[in-house]
Design a protein around this motif. Structure first.
Motif, mmCIF file in Angstrom:
data_model
loop_
_atom_site.group_PDB
_atom_site.id
_atom_site.type_symbol
_atom_site.label_atom_id
_atom_site.label_comp_id
_atom_site.label_asym_id
_atom_site.label_seq_id
_atom_site.Cartn_x
_atom_site.Cartn_y
_atom_site.Cartn_z
ATOM 1 N N CYS A 108 0.825 -1.203 0.000
ATOM 2 C CA CYS A 108 0.000 0.000 0.000
ATOM 3 C C CYS A 108 0.861 1.255 0.000
ATOM 4 O O CYS A 108 2.076 1.185 0.193
ATOM 5 C CB CYS A 108 -0.936 0.006 1.205
ATOM 6 N N ASP A 140 -4.603 -4.272 8.919
ATOM 7 C CA ASP A 140 -5.380 -5.409 9.421
ATOM 8 C C ASP A 140 -5.562 -6.504 8.380
ATOM 9 O O ASP A 140 -5.988 -7.622 8.709
ATOM 10 C CB ASP A 140 -6.747 -4.940 9.908
ATOM 11 N N GLU A 146 0.799 6.750 2.982
ATOM 12 C CA GLU A 146 -0.240 7.445 3.739
ATOM 13 C C GLU A 146 -1.440 6.556 4.060
ATOM 14 O O GLU A 146 -2.308 6.949 4.849
ATOM 15 C CB GLU A 146 -0.705 8.697 2.986
ATOM 16 N N SER A 147 -1.474 5.349 3.472
ATOM 17 C CA SER A 147 -2.649 4.495 3.635
ATOM 18 C C SER A 147 -2.412 3.279 4.517
ATOM 19 O O SER A 147 -3.309 2.448 4.660
ATOM 20 C CB SER A 147 -3.144 4.020 2.262
ATOM 21 N N TRP A 148 -1.243 3.159 5.116
ATOM 22 C CA TRP A 148 -0.908 1.903 5.793
ATOM 23 C C TRP A 148 -1.890 1.554 6.911
ATOM 24 O O TRP A 148 -2.177 0.377 7.134
ATOM 25 C CB TRP A 148 0.526 1.942 6.316
ATOM 26 N N LYS A 149 -2.432 2.532 7.611
ATOM 27 C CA LYS A 149 -3.350 2.245 8.713
ATOM 28 C C LYS A 149 -4.623 1.560 8.225
ATOM 29 O O LYS A 149 -5.226 0.767 8.938
ATOM 30 C CB LYS A 149 -3.707 3.528 9.452
ATOM 31 N N LYS A 150 -5.020 1.851 6.980
ATOM 32 C CA LYS A 150 -6.234 1.250 6.421
ATOM 33 C C LYS A 150 -6.009 -0.206 6.032
ATOM 34 O O LYS A 150 -6.965 -0.979 5.945
ATOM 35 C CB LYS A 150 -6.694 2.038 5.193
ATOM 36 N N PHE A 151 -4.756 -0.577 5.788
ATOM 37 C CA PHE A 151 -4.472 -1.903 5.235
ATOM 38 C C PHE A 151 -3.808 -2.857 6.227
ATOM 39 O O PHE A 151 -3.731 -4.055 5.967
ATOM 40 C CB PHE A 151 -3.575 -1.762 4.004
#
Length: 258
Positions: free
Chosen positions: A217, A227, A220-225
């Motif tokens: 990913c 899990d 900036e998007s790592w928190k969304k992915f």
């Protein structure tokens, strides 16, 4: 200098330093750096790899070795893979979509660490290190393992780079977390072998062809992915078995042509 195992012999990059098959299997001794390809004397049996040698940087050296095929009795590529910079102009990286170079046709046996190509899958031989047999206590949820030249500005997490040659220190660090966020090929690979969940922020094409794929990913998007990342409990055995079988084939070829 007589070369039997030719790879990017760089003690300042832990992945490069520990990717040589001669370190783990009974092969003719004689390590050499691929950057010295012009001045090397080839041994009767030559293994090229591992590492990301399928790259523009190394094409002239690989082509030179392929052109010198007649100087050796056997020429083998072991655990090499693509390693090209990717286009991030559109805000997201694009995987390498080319075929592997024709110079590989000069090799007697070809094993590549990239999964799903026309060549045999033989992952990085560093999986054979007995350091992966130890148990490492988890003491943090997330750690960051970054390429020494490409920092990952992600939060206040424990972090380490791939600088140096201390595989033990790196594996202990990767094993200390439940989730590893990385832009390093070997960071992702070794964390997977340890059964950890992996999120990759890609900077190069080599991260797209793992047999045991991490989550990939944007930074900036790592928190969304995060899990979505999963572990692969069988990865270590599968990678070791592929290397053991390849060694048997290499040894048989070398014996037949000795």
């Amino acid at each position: 200098m007589t070369a039997s195992n030719i790879f990017r012999r760089d003690a300042t990059n832990v992945g490069d330093w520990h990717c040589a098959p001669v370190r783990y299997f009974s092969l003719p001794a004689g390590e050499a750096d691929i950057l010295d390809s012009e001045k090397l004397t080839l041994a009767p049996h030559v293994v090229v790899g591992g590492g990301g040698l399928i790259a523009k940087t190394f094409h002239p050296h690989m082509e030179r070795l392929a052109a010198r095929r007649a100087e050796a009795r056997t020429l083998v590529a072991w655990g090499i893979g693509e390693s090209e910079n990717v286009d991030r102009s559109g805000g997201f990286v694009q995987p390498y979509d080319g075929d592997f170079p024709a110079y590989l046709d000069a090799f007697d046996l070809v094993g590549v660490r990239d999964f799903g190509t026309r060549h045999r899958w033989v992952p990085c031989v560093s999986c054979m290190s007995d350091i992966f047999d130890a148990e490492y206590p988890v003491n943090t949820e997330i750690c960051v393992y970054e390429h020494k030249r490409i920092p990952l500005p992600i939060g206040d997490f424990p972090r380490l780079t791939n600088a140096g040659d201390d595989l033990g220190a790196v594996v202990r660090f990767l094993g200390s977390a439940e989730i590893v966020i990385t832009n390093s090929y070997h960071g992702a690979y070794w964390a997977t072998l340890l059964g950890r969940r992996v999120v990759v922020i890609p900077a190069m094409s080599k991260v797209y062809r793992f047999a045991h794929p991490p989550v990939i990913c944007r930074l900036e998007s790592w928190k969304k992915f995060v899990d979505l990342a999963q572990s692969y409990p069988a990865a270590l055995d599968e990678c070791r078995n592929a290397n053991r079988q390849f060694f048997k084939d290499v040894a048989a070829l070398q014996s037949a042509r000795s």
